[in-house]
Design an enzyme around this catalytic site. Structure first.
Site, short mmCIF file in Angstrom:
data_model
loop_
_atom_site.label_atom_id
_atom_site.label_comp_id
_atom_site.label_asym_id
_atom_site.label_seq_id
_atom_site.Cartn_x
_atom_site.Cartn_y
_atom_site.Cartn_z
N PRO A 106 0.67 -1.13 -0.21
CA PRO A 106 0.01 0.15 -0.11
C PRO A 106 0.91 1.36 -0.16
O PRO A 106 1.84 1.44 0.80
CB PRO A 106 -0.74 0.10 1.14
N GLU A 107 0.43 2.28 -0.85
CA GLU A 107 1.04 3.42 -1.00
C GLU A 107 -0.06 4.64 -0.63
O GLU A 107 -1.33 4.04 -0.34
CB GLU A 107 1.88 3.77 -2.29
#
Length: 291
Positions: free
Chosen positions: A2-3
DNA sequence: ACCGCACCCTGAGCGC
DNA sequence: TGCGCTCAGGGTGCGG
């Protein structure tokens, strides 16, 4: 996984099933470095609290509780936050997928990788935090206290302007891509969106920061906003593990120009996309469109 | 202050 | 089938 976009989509979609509900019970796996706050403490502190707010700070999620304390979560590489009334093949290992009937796959069973389960006083769904590689983090913050990592976060990548970015690049020898990944400079950028933003800016990832011009920093800031906003719109990138809290895959993986497209033709000029290791992470770029 | 590297952990995919 | 290897969206802490 996840960014910034994936964490923001997670925040938006888990908020309705978290905020306003009172925690009745907390279940965890045994202590590990995943739990910065030990499970026993976590159970004691969270029980009876209701969630009043959920915000995103860089790649962190911070839930504020009714007594003023906070629950700080980081999804690491493979973290998944979701409610237990949803179904997604990404919530199962490949072996589980292969061995389970379609009917069995239709309901999520808590497995060894599900490290945190929040159950609530109402009859609604539980909230689960699953993380295969355990690079994620669960941290309880006493009322009024913050966390050193939060204090050190740089400007949110969604709203950063070109000029502060340009200032941050001065006298820095690291590759521009490594600078974009530095959370104390910019909060929220990870490997995918660093590569994608640099593609749209026409700047090679390996360029020394100090040699990136002001005009190029403006284009990098524009590129970041472009890819991050578009990714949020499309629900993030689902490449291996990422799944939104409602079980939906994202769509941005279909819009990538360079990330994990090594050898494939650039969509603008046709040149094969190159891969190069920069700062121990793989970087992808078009050798013709990026200088 | 800055930079590069080792490390934390598990699983998938590949060649043999 | 299985082994050994490489790779993976994260961040921290250390020594030079």
């Amino acid at each position: 996984m996840p960014e910034l976009p994936e964490v923001e989509v997670t925040r938006r979609r888990i908020e309705p099933v978290l905020v306003g509900r009172r925690i009745e019970a907390v279940e965890t796996t045994p202590p590990s470095y995943f739990f910065v706050t030990p499970p026993t403490t976590l159970r004691r502190r969270l029980r009876g609290q209701s969630v009043s707010k959920l915000e995103r700070l860089g790649k962190y999620l911070l839930a504020t509780l009714s007594d003023g304390s906070g629950l700080l979560l980081h999804l690491g590489m493979t973290g998944q936050l979701f409610s237990d009334n949803v179904v997604s093949p990404r919530l199962l290992s490949a072996t589980a997928r292969a061995s389970l009937s379609p009917e069995a796959q239709a309901s999520f069973e808590i497995d060894a990788h599900t490290h945190l389960v929040l159950r609530f006083e109402d009859a609604g769904p539980a909230v689960l935090f699953r993380d295969v590689r355990k690079f994620g983090k669960v941290i309880w913050l006493p009322p009024g206290e913050t966390h050193p990592r939060l204090a050190r976060l740089g400007a949110d990548a969604l709203t950063v302007a070109g000029d502060p970015l340009f200032q941050a690049t001065r006298r820095r020898k690291v590759a521009i891509k490594s600078l974009l990944l530095d959370q104390s400079v910019l909060a929220g950028v990870g490997n995918i969106y660093a590569d994608e933003a640099l593609y749209w800016a026409g700047v090679r990832p390996g360029r020394r920061s100090a040699r990136v011009t002001r005009a190029e920093c403006m284009r990098i800031a524009d590129g970041l906003r472009r890819v991050l906003e578009r990714s949020i719109e499309t629900g993030g990138s689902s490449i291996s593990d990422y799944v939104a809290p409602d079980g939906q895959d994202g769509g941005y993986q279909d819009e990538r120009r360079v990330y994990a497209r090594t050898g494939q033709p650039c969509k603008a000029c046709g040149a094969p996309i190159r891969r190069k290791v920069i700062g121990q992470r793989s970087a992808h770029y078009c050798p013709r469109c990026q200088v």
